[in-house]
Design a protein around this motif. Sequence first.
Motif, PDB file in Angstrom:
ATOM      1  N   LEU A 238     -10.415  15.821  10.766  1.00 34.86           N
ATOM      2  CA  LEU A 238      -9.666  14.645  11.173  1.00 34.86           C
ATOM      3  C   LEU A 238      -8.191  14.980  11.284  1.00 34.86           C
ATOM      4  O   LEU A 238      -7.693  15.913  10.666  1.00 34.86           O
ATOM      5  CB  LEU A 238      -9.841  13.524  10.139  1.00 34.86           C
ATOM      6  CG  LEU A 238     -11.262  13.186   9.702  1.00 34.86           C
ATOM      7  CD1 LEU A 238     -11.223  12.122   8.616  1.00 34.86           C
ATOM      8  CD2 LEU A 238     -12.089  12.729  10.887  1.00 34.86           C
TER       9      LEU A 238
ATOM     10  N   GLN B 261     -23.718  12.012  14.512  1.00 39.97           N
ATOM     11  CA  GLN B 261     -22.972  11.177  15.452  1.00 39.97           C
ATOM     12  C   GLN B 261     -22.651   9.814  14.858  1.00 39.97           C
ATOM     13  O   GLN B 261     -21.625   9.207  15.185  1.00 39.97           O
ATOM     14  CB  GLN B 261     -23.756  11.028  16.758  1.00 39.97           C
ATOM     15  CG  GLN B 261     -23.872  12.329  17.533  1.00 39.97           C
ATOM     16  CD  GLN B 261     -22.509  12.965  17.780  1.00 39.97           C
ATOM     17  OE1 GLN B 261     -21.545  12.288  18.184  1.00 39.97           O
ATOM     18  NE2 GLN B 261     -22.405  14.257  17.539  1.00 39.97           N
TER      19      GLN B 261
ATOM     20  N   VAL C 209     -19.534  10.366  12.814  1.00 41.59           N
ATOM     21  CA  VAL C 209     -18.371  10.511  13.706  1.00 41.59           C
ATOM     22  C   VAL C 209     -17.948   9.150  14.253  1.00 41.59           C
ATOM     23  O   VAL C 209     -16.756   8.811  14.253  1.00 41.59           O
ATOM     24  CB  VAL C 209     -18.699  11.484  14.861  1.00 41.59           C
ATOM     25  CG1 VAL C 209     -17.581  11.464  15.908  1.00 41.59           C
ATOM     26  CG2 VAL C 209     -18.887  12.894  14.325  1.00 41.59           C
ATOM     27  N   ALA C 210     -18.918   8.371  14.697  1.00 41.27           N
ATOM     28  CA  ALA C 210     -18.599   7.047  15.249  1.00 41.27           C
ATOM     29  C   ALA C 210     -17.971   6.150  14.190  1.00 41.27           C
ATOM     30  O   ALA C 210     -17.041   5.388  14.484  1.00 41.27           O
ATOM     31  CB  ALA C 210     -19.864   6.403  15.805  1.00 41.27           C
TER      32      ALA C 210
ATOM     33  N   GLU D 179     -14.303   7.259  13.643  1.00 37.92           N
ATOM     34  CA  GLU D 179     -13.468   6.844  14.771  1.00 37.92           C
ATOM     35  C   GLU D 179     -13.287   5.332  14.767  1.00 37.92           C
ATOM     36  O   GLU D 179     -12.194   4.828  15.064  1.00 37.92           O
ATOM     37  CB  GLU D 179     -14.093   7.316  16.075  1.00 37.92           C
ATOM     38  CG  GLU D 179     -14.043   8.830  16.243  1.00 37.92           C
ATOM     39  CD  GLU D 179     -14.728   9.308  17.504  1.00 37.92           C
ATOM     40  OE1 GLU D 179     -14.385  10.402  17.988  1.00 37.92           O
ATOM     41  OE2 GLU D 179     -15.613   8.584  18.010  1.00 37.92           O
TER      42      GLU D 179
ATOM     43  N   PHE E 103      -9.762   6.836  12.438  1.00 35.63           N
ATOM     44  CA  PHE E 103      -9.477   8.257  12.243  1.00 35.63           C
ATOM     45  C   PHE E 103      -9.782   9.025  13.527  1.00 35.63           C
ATOM     46  O   PHE E 103     -10.789   8.772  14.186  1.00 35.63           O
ATOM     47  CB  PHE E 103     -10.323   8.836  11.102  1.00 35.63           C
ATOM     48  CG  PHE E 103     -10.018   8.247   9.759  1.00 35.63           C
ATOM     49  CD1 PHE E 103      -8.850   8.579   9.087  1.00 35.63           C
ATOM     50  CD2 PHE E 103     -10.888   7.337   9.168  1.00 35.63           C
ATOM     51  CE1 PHE E 103      -8.561   8.032   7.836  1.00 35.63           C
ATOM     52  CE2 PHE E 103     -10.607   6.789   7.926  1.00 35.63           C
ATOM     53  CZ  PHE E 103      -9.437   7.121   7.255  1.00 35.63           C
ATOM     54  N   ALA E 104      -8.913   9.973  13.864  1.00 37.51           N
ATOM     55  CA  ALA E 104      -9.130  10.814  15.049  1.00 37.51           C
ATOM     56  C   ALA E 104      -9.970  12.017  14.635  1.00 37.51           C
ATOM     57  O   ALA E 104      -9.574  12.818  13.793  1.00 37.51           O
ATOM     58  CB  ALA E 104      -7.791  11.283  15.608  1.00 37.51           C
ATOM     59  N   VAL E 105     -11.166  12.144  15.240  1.00 35.74           N
ATOM     60  CA  VAL E 105     -12.028  13.283  14.943  1.00 35.74           C
ATOM     61  C   VAL E 105     -11.676  14.410  15.916  1.00 35.74           C
ATOM     62  O   VAL E 105     -11.965  14.341  17.109  1.00 35.74           O
ATOM     63  CB  VAL E 105     -13.509  12.892  15.079  1.00 35.74           C
ATOM     64  CG1 VAL E 105     -14.400  14.098  14.822  1.00 35.74           C
ATOM     65  CG2 VAL E 105     -13.855  11.766  14.097  1.00 35.74           C
TER      66      VAL E 105
ATOM     67  N   SER F  62     -16.166  18.477  15.314  1.00 32.17           N
ATOM     68  CA  SER F  62     -17.307  18.192  14.442  1.00 32.17           C
ATOM     69  C   SER F  62     -18.302  19.353  14.547  1.00 32.17           C
ATOM     70  O   SER F  62     -18.434  19.971  15.608  1.00 32.17           O
ATOM     71  CB  SER F  62     -17.980  16.884  14.807  1.00 32.17           C
ATOM     72  OG  SER F  62     -18.489  16.914  16.131  1.00 32.17           O
TER      73      SER F  62
END
Length: 222
Positions: free
Chosen positions: A145, A201, A204-205, A208, A212-214, A217
């Motif tokens: 992140l 996923q 990650v979703a 975000e 938070f900026a991913v 991954s």
Amino acid sequence: MIVRNWMQKEPMLVDGDTLLSEAKRVLTEHNLQALPVVENGRLRGMLTRQHCLRASHFVARTQSTYEYSFYANRLKVKDIMVRNPATLDVGDTMEECLRRGQELGVGQFPVMDGGKVVGVISSKEIFSLAARFLGAWEKRCGVMLGPLEIKPGTVRRIADVVTEAGGDVLAIYPIARGENGADGRPQEHNVIVRFNSAGMQKVVAALEGAGFAVVESVDAGC
């Protein structure tokens, strides 16, 4: 993390009168990066694999039988060793080891305890430390992140988001970016999160969605 827990303990030692060819054999056969040079119980210098390679390359370039004979039968450790090498204490931290290594451009340190050499820290031990941190031999999913400012509760919030999305958090590593602020602390960090999850996923979703900026991954099939 204290040096005594990561160092190579009871290291092999040589004295200054050891032939360089013999010291090179010891380094090669035991896969060592460096040998402390000790005489009468006192540290006198440090011989590294790089010193040996430089000497042998010089002899090879000259293609001189005299130089080869001198290298094989007369050149001694004390002739090319680093005298008064930088050292670490067994009670120093690994963070201090890394900082000093970067500042001095040194990849190996004799480790001292009460004036006696009790260990060696080299790139081999540092790689081992990094591998354990990152779980190199484990199946871990992960994200990076950032950049973001670490405030009170930020790390806990990241852990909560990952957990709520079905991830089992194993480790969180903030990595400083750029220059320090007025308080002497880094203003921005990237944050590496390692976890187990069958739904990469989804994690990650969720991150975000929480703002938070991913940056990247890795799905290790965990």
